[in-house]
Motif scaffolding. Structure first.
Motif, short mmCIF file in Angstrom:
data_model
loop_
_atom_site.label_atom_id
_atom_site.label_comp_id
_atom_site.label_asym_id
_atom_site.label_seq_id
_atom_site.Cartn_x
_atom_site.Cartn_y
_atom_site.Cartn_z
N GLU A 45 -1.09 -1.92 0.34
CA GLU A 45 -0.56 -2.99 1.18
C GLU A 45 -0.35 -2.40 2.57
N MET A 46 -0.93 -3.04 3.57
CA MET A 46 -0.86 -2.51 4.94
C MET A 46 -0.24 -3.53 5.88
N LYS A 47 0.65 -3.05 6.72
CA LYS A 47 1.20 -3.87 7.78
C LYS A 47 0.31 -3.70 9.01
N VAL A 48 -0.10 -4.82 9.58
CA VAL A 48 -0.90 -4.82 10.79
C VAL A 48 -0.23 -5.77 11.79
N GLU A 49 -0.71 -5.77 13.01
CA GLU A 49 -0.12 -6.60 14.06
C GLU A 49 -0.06 -8.07 13.65
N GLU A 50 -1.07 -8.54 12.93
CA GLU A 50 -1.16 -9.95 12.54
C GLU A 50 -0.27 -10.29 11.34
N GLY A 51 0.13 -9.29 10.56
CA GLY A 51 0.94 -9.53 9.37
C GLY A 51 0.70 -8.47 8.31
N THR A 52 0.34 -8.90 7.11
CA THR A 52 0.15 -7.99 5.98
C THR A 52 -1.22 -8.20 5.35
N ILE A 53 -1.89 -7.08 5.07
CA ILE A 53 -3.16 -7.12 4.34
C ILE A 53 -2.93 -6.42 3.01
N VAL A 54 -3.29 -7.11 1.94
CA VAL A 54 -3.13 -6.59 0.59
C VAL A 54 -4.50 -6.28 0.01
N PHE A 55 -4.70 -5.04 -0.43
CA PHE A 55 -5.90 -4.64 -1.16
C PHE A 55 -5.55 -4.74 -2.64
N ILE A 56 -6.33 -5.48 -3.40
CA ILE A 56 -6.01 -5.69 -4.81
C ILE A 56 -7.28 -5.58 -5.65
N PRO A 57 -7.22 -4.86 -6.78
CA PRO A 57 -8.39 -4.77 -7.66
C PRO A 57 -8.75 -6.13 -8.26
#
Length: 64
Positions: A45-57
């Protein structure tokens, strides 16, 4: 209401950056604060300027 990107292998930084770049652009265009990248077996799970990006299998995503 939600952006989903699909990527087989996101362990390589070059691939991860490319997939995130596309998803972040979509998040900005549609005013969304979360996005999902479905992978084969990578979790993060990554926080970026736009919000949150979740990597999920894929298996976990299919069961959710």
């Amino acid at each position: 209401t939600h952006l989903i990107q699909v990527c087989w292998d996101s362990y390589h930084e070059k691939t991860k950056a490319r997939e995130m770049r596309s998803l972040r652009k979509g998040m900005r265009i549609f005013g969304l604060h979360t996005g999902t990248i479905i992978t084969f077996d990578y979790t993060e799970e990554m926080k970026v300027e736009e919000g949150t990006i979740v990597f999920i299998p894929i298996g976990q995503w299919l069961l959710s």
